[in-house]
Each structure stands twice: as C-alpha cells, then as structure tokens.
Enzyme design. Structure first.
Site, PDB file in Angstrom:
ATOM      1  CD  GLU A 147      44.460   1.426  41.731  1.00  0.00           C
ATOM      2  OE1 GLU A 147      43.511   1.988  42.293  1.00  0.00           O
ATOM      3  OE2 GLU A 147      45.651   1.650  42.032  1.00  0.00           O
ATOM      4  CB  VAL A 202      46.159   0.975  25.262  1.00  0.00           C
ATOM      5  CG1 VAL A 202      46.385   0.359  23.875  1.00  0.00           C
ATOM      6  CG2 VAL A 202      44.717   0.747  25.706  1.00  0.00           C
ATOM      7  N   GLY A 242      45.478   4.637  19.443  1.00  0.00           N
ATOM      8  CA  GLY A 242      44.874   5.259  18.270  1.00  0.00           C
ATOM      9  C   GLY A 242      43.936   4.324  17.519  1.00  0.00           C
ATOM     10  N   GLY A 286      41.310   2.874  19.300  1.00  0.00           N
ATOM     11  CA  GLY A 286      40.060   2.828  20.064  1.00  0.00           C
ATOM     12  C   GLY A 286      40.025   1.784  21.168  1.00  0.00           C
ATOM     13  N   GLY A 306      41.486   1.878  24.220  1.00  0.00           N
ATOM     14  CA  GLY A 306      41.247   2.509  25.527  1.00  0.00           C
ATOM     15  C   GLY A 306      39.776   2.833  25.696  1.00  0.00           C
ATOM     16  CG  ASN A 352      48.053  11.574  31.364  1.00  0.00           C
ATOM     17  OD1 ASN A 352      48.200  11.868  30.178  1.00  0.00           O
ATOM     18  ND2 ASN A 352      47.893  10.337  31.789  1.00  0.00           N
ATOM     19  CE1 TYR A 396      40.198   7.989  30.663  1.00  0.00           C
ATOM     20  CE2 TYR A 396      41.584   9.405  32.008  1.00  0.00           C
ATOM     21  CZ  TYR A 396      41.328   8.171  31.435  1.00  0.00           C
ATOM     22  OH  TYR A 396      42.197   7.143  31.626  1.00  0.00           O
TER      23      TYR A 396
END
Lengths: 155, 155
Positions: A81, A85, A91, A93, A95, A122, A129
């Site tokens: 959901e 961060v 930067g 790592g 996430g 975005n 992703y």
C-alpha cells in the site's frame, strides 16, 4: 535494519505516511490516527502489516502491506500500500531492502504475485521498479466508489 | 437471491471463475482448485469472501472480494476481485445486486472505499460502473512482480 513494525513505531510511521501524502500532493487526505493504526496493525487478527527501516532506533522508512488474492491462481499475494523512505536517507538502498524483504515473504509463503500502484507521473519510482522486473499492468484501470455514491449504492 | 457463498457452492463458483477468465482471454491462467478455494474462503480465519447469485438453487453469478486498506484514511475497504454473471442470466440486475450488497457491507462497517480493476477494453462494464458513480483512477497504474523476477528479488 529492516524489521517488522512495533507498536512504539506508530507515531513515526504516521509521520512518514503524512510525508508520503505530501509528496503525492494529497496531504489533506490523511485522516489516519495512531490509535486507528494500532487497532489495525496490532489488533487480534491483523489484516494489515508494516515493515520499517530502523537506523539507530529511528524509523526512516516504511512498507505498509496487506494480502490480496488471485482467483485465477487460487493464491494470496502481497499488495504494497505504501512504500516510503525519508528523503535524507535515500540512495542507500533502503527502499530496495524493503521491497526485497516483502519479495522474500512472497517466495517463502508461495505467494505468486507482489504488486502495488504507482502514480503515472512518478518516473523515478517507475524506473526503479522496472529495473527490478516489475511490469506495469497497463491494460487495467482501478475503479472506485466512495462518499455519497457509495452510500447510495449501498442503501 | 444474493447470499454469502457456502462450501457446497465451490464447484459452481470455480466454473464461473473459469468462465470469466475465458471472457478475459486468459483461460489458461486459472490454476485454482476447489480444495484451494475451500481452504481460502472457509478456513479458520478467511481473508477472502464470496457472495453468489442463487437462482432456484443454481449459482449463476459471483462476487469474490477481500479487504484492502487505505493508510491515508486509516480504514479498510472492499476490493472486488471478480464479478461475474452467466451470460444467459444477464439483464436481470444480478450484477448490480451483487455490487449493491458489497456497497451495503461497506456502509454498514464504515469502509470508505469500494474498488476493483476493469480491463480498459471492457466498455460495457465501464459504462455500467460509471453509471453508478464509480470513478476511474486514471492517474495510477498497478505494477506487478511475478515468477523469476520475484524469486530473484526475494533471494
């Protein structure tokens, strides 16, 4: 540094939920409270779960998720959901580490699908992703009924 | 005629799931079995639910759903995974009756959002949903990781 959330994390988690909403230009839409989060995430049979990035006891990132279900596969999956961060901790790592932890849970439990929504504008998120194998389900659009239309339909 | 599903409905429910997949051009993707559906829908703490259209003891329509969650609202909502009515029983309001029953549950429980996905080329469905106040969340796209990419991310 990545761990399941604890009750004591909730004030920091709520702040990160608000920070994400500001980024998504929807700050006024955050109506959740610490009490409501506690009932939902730490009640008798929780249906919503959170993992956090813990840096020296400070919560600087969150992943909030629940189980979805595919009738075709006959299996649950994870629906993410919220993933956030704090800007000053990006930067490093974190996430990706949150994503990896949820992917690990999917693999461990035999959940074949891990999914989430992304705002179309975005681009940094979409590139991130995609670089890890996520596919945009372009053929589908989410429809939603809320407010007066929901009340009318349900009456 | 609209009622919660019973264990004995599962063979008919699975057939309707397959019929819907045929319509969505994805018949080969249906891997669910009656046993798996029974564990999921009628286990100790079910996280997936079904309502059916019962016409003289025959199941001619299904709504399969689960709870989602909005971190912004701090509330659960209903996510409708599958909605299907057999072609020969359409035009009698059964699809709408299923939607209305789920909307009623939302209102009763204070769930502010009722949502589902629609295939972009399914114009009849989109018109039907829009006419009842559903809004297309055009700004968002679902991203999904499955298969080898999921295993790699989770390893």
């Amino acid at each position: 540094m990545i761990r399941p959330a604890k009750v004591g994390d909730l004030p920091e988690i709520l702040q990160l939920i608000k920070d994400l909403a500001i980024y998504e230009k929807a700050e006024h839409e955050v109506l959740a409270t610490v009490e409501e989060l506690e009932r939902t995430l730490f009640g008798e049979v929780p249906k919503v779960f959170a993992h956090v990035v813990d840096v020296d006891g400070k919560v600087v990132g969150i992943a909030i998720w629940f189980l979805n279900y595919s009738t075709w596969l006959g299996k649950h999956g994870i629906y993410l959901e919220d993933l956030y961060v704090q800007p000053e901790f990006r930067g490093q790592g974190f996430g990706l580490a949150l994503l990896k932890e949820l992917a690990r849970i999917c693999v461990e439990r035999g959940y074949p699908r891990f999914q989430w929504w992304v705002l179309d504008w975005n681009s940094p998120a979409i590139e991130f992703y995609s670089s890890h194998g996520a596919v945009a389900m372009d053929e589908w659009t989410v429809h939603r009924i809320t407010g007066e239309a929901l009340k009318k339909l349900g009456s």
